[in-house]
Design an enzyme around this catalytic site. Structure first.
Site, PDB file in Angstrom:
ATOM      1  N   GLU A 137       0.813  -1.224   0.000  1.00 14.16           N
ATOM      2  CA  GLU A 137       0.000   0.000   0.000  1.00 14.16           C
ATOM      3  C   GLU A 137       0.847   1.276   0.000  1.00 14.16           C
ATOM      4  O   GLU A 137       0.438   2.311   0.520  1.00 14.16           O
ATOM      5  CB  GLU A 137      -0.954   0.010   1.202  1.00 14.16           C
ATOM      6  CG  GLU A 137      -1.823  -1.225   1.317  1.00 14.16           C
ATOM      7  CD  GLU A 137      -2.807  -1.404   0.158  1.00 14.16           C
ATOM      8  OE1 GLU A 137      -2.991  -0.441  -0.608  1.00 14.16           O
ATOM      9  OE2 GLU A 137      -3.380  -2.501   0.025  1.00 14.16           O
ATOM     10  N   LEU A 138       2.036   1.193  -0.592  1.00 14.74           N
ATOM     11  CA  LEU A 138       2.986   2.311  -0.670  1.00 14.74           C
ATOM     12  C   LEU A 138       3.383   2.850   0.708  1.00 14.74           C
ATOM     13  O   LEU A 138       3.779   4.013   0.838  1.00 14.74           O
ATOM     14  CB  LEU A 138       2.448   3.462  -1.537  1.00 14.74           C
ATOM     15  CG  LEU A 138       2.242   3.201  -3.025  1.00 14.74           C
ATOM     16  CD1 LEU A 138       2.041   4.521  -3.767  1.00 14.74           C
ATOM     17  CD2 LEU A 138       3.381   2.429  -3.651  1.00 14.74           C
TER      18      LEU A 138
END
Length: 432
Positions: free
Chosen positions: A146-147
């Site tokens: 999710e970065l």
């Protein structure tokens, strides 16, 4: 000439079946195979395969001028292998064009970077090996689940040998600065950072099919005009999104596939932009500054923080209980246990427990198998309780087996000592 970096994320969790309290200790298989197969086949048919076919044609027609990058989680790769091996072949075809870069992930799409560095490193190395074995590329750039990124996480990633990392160009981090430059890690400047342009990325991934949007319909010509209006000094535009954008989040009827088909030619014919991969970008561009990120950020929700996964008491309790099991699992080193351990770390399990209700709530509900966050929590904790019992039971068996082996070794040693004494006595009695 400015660069455009297109990156697509592919992740599908293994969803858990309805697992009740009375199943604990009796049923050791946790997954809803029917739902998982149905969902993966649906997404492949509507999204992944048609998008891959378009990209393959574009990559061949534009002869190395058009480039894209992917990260594919281990859970998605496992489901491809089980339910749709043709997807692996399709991605190999893309890899063989020379215009596709594959990026490293955590194999389990986990939140391990927030809790356990050794577990985090082990998952990243496992995923990197899989990518190299499947597609013939050793990843040079990393993309966390999710970065999720912070200075400390970036420093750990640099210590593993990665040259670059991609993350969110969060406004509260960049302030007045633009995401359209290369940055570097604040602790280890050798790690280069590609910051997602969330405005342009979300125009495609979230707003493309919204007819009430004042910019609808989004055409490639309109996108090109926006790109041309960027500051002349800006160097790179990072457009990162879920691959399900094509055909799933944005349905075929919205025109999303036609947009994808025409985007490369529109960009390349204009003449002032080129496509690049993350590795090429960090090799050719110089960082303009360090990005100071003392607290973790992500690419989810308006806050761009961790609250989608660790924002309430349910999530925190489940997360703590899960990682208390790490050392026993490592000590046991059982193949079946290791696989379940991997799948149970998937961030999606915690996402389903989210109680937030903001503008992105429709994303929280995406393919969510539960009626409420509480249902998700109870189901997960029941599974985790059974998993914990299995680990403890197998460790006890291992300890008993080890004790038995130790006793046998002691007895074997005693026998050898007795045999040596007997031989010695025999020589004394019968010297010749």
């Amino acid at each position: 000439m400015k660069s455009i970096c297109l990156y697509f994320q592919i992740h599908q969790p293994l969803r858990l079946k309805r697992y009740r309290f009375f199943d604990i200790g009796y049923d050791h298989y946790y997954y809803d195979d029917f739902t998982n197969e149905s969902i993966i086949r649906k997404i492949i048919k509507e999204s992944y395969l048609p998008a891959n076919n378009i990209l393959l044609s574009l990559l061949k027609n534009h002869d190395k001028q058009f480039k894209v990058s992917f990260s594919i989680t281990g859970t998605a790769l496992d489901q491809f292998a089980s339910y749709a091996p043709e997807m692996i072949d399709s991605f190999r075809q893309l890899a063989n064009t020379g215009g596709v870069e594959f990026i490293a992930e955590t194999d389990a799409h986990s939140l391990a970077s927030l809790k356990d560095q050794e577990e985090f490193k082990a998952q990243v190395m496992t995923h990197s090996r899989r990518i190299e074995e499947l597609f013939g590329q050793k990843p040079k750039v990393f993309r966390n689940t999710e970065l999720i990124y912070s200075d400390e996480i970036g420093n750990t990633v640099a210590s593993m040998g990665f040259k670059g990392m991609i993350t969110e160009g969060a406004k509260h981090i960049l302030g007045w600065k633009s995401p359209n430059y290369l940055y570097c890690n604040a602790i280890n400047p050798k790690l280069k950072l590609l910051m997602r342009n969330y405005a342009l990325s979300n125009d495609i991934s979230m707003r493309f099919g919204q007819q009430e949007w004042n910019e609808w319909p989004l055409t490639t010509e309109k996108m090109m005009n926006w790109l041309k209006q960027l500051d002349a000094k800006e160097e790179i535009v990072n457009i990162f999104m879920d691959y399900e954008t094509f055909g799933n989040h944005q349905k075929k009827e919205s025109g999303i596939f036609e947009f994808l088909k025409h985007l490369p030619s529109t960009v390349l014919e204009e003449g002032s932009f080129e496509f690049t991969t993350p590795s090429e970008a960090i090799r050719t561009l110089q960082p303009i500054a360090a990005a100071h990120v003392p607290h973790p950020i992500s690419w989810v929700d308006e806050e761009r923080d961790l609250s989608a996964w660790l924002g309430n008491a349910l999530q925190d309790e489940a997360f703590a209980k899960l990682y208390r099991l790490r050392q026993p699992v490592v000590e046991l080193n059982n193949k079946r246990i290791n696989k379940d351990w991997n799948y149970l770390q998937c961030s999606s399990h915690f996402y389903y427990m989210c109680t937030k209700f903001f503008s992105d709530n429709n994303i929280h509900a995406y393919y969510n198998p539960y009626n409420s966050p509480y249902d998700a929590f109870i189901n997960y904790m029941n599974v985790l309780s059974d998993f914990e019992l299995r680990v403890k039971s197998l460790l006890e068996e291992k300890a008993q087996a080890s004790n038995q082996e130790s006793e046998l070794m002691k007895k074997d040693k005693q026998i050898k000592q007795y045999e040596a004494e007997i031989r010695k006595l025999q020589k004394q009695i019968y010297p010749h």
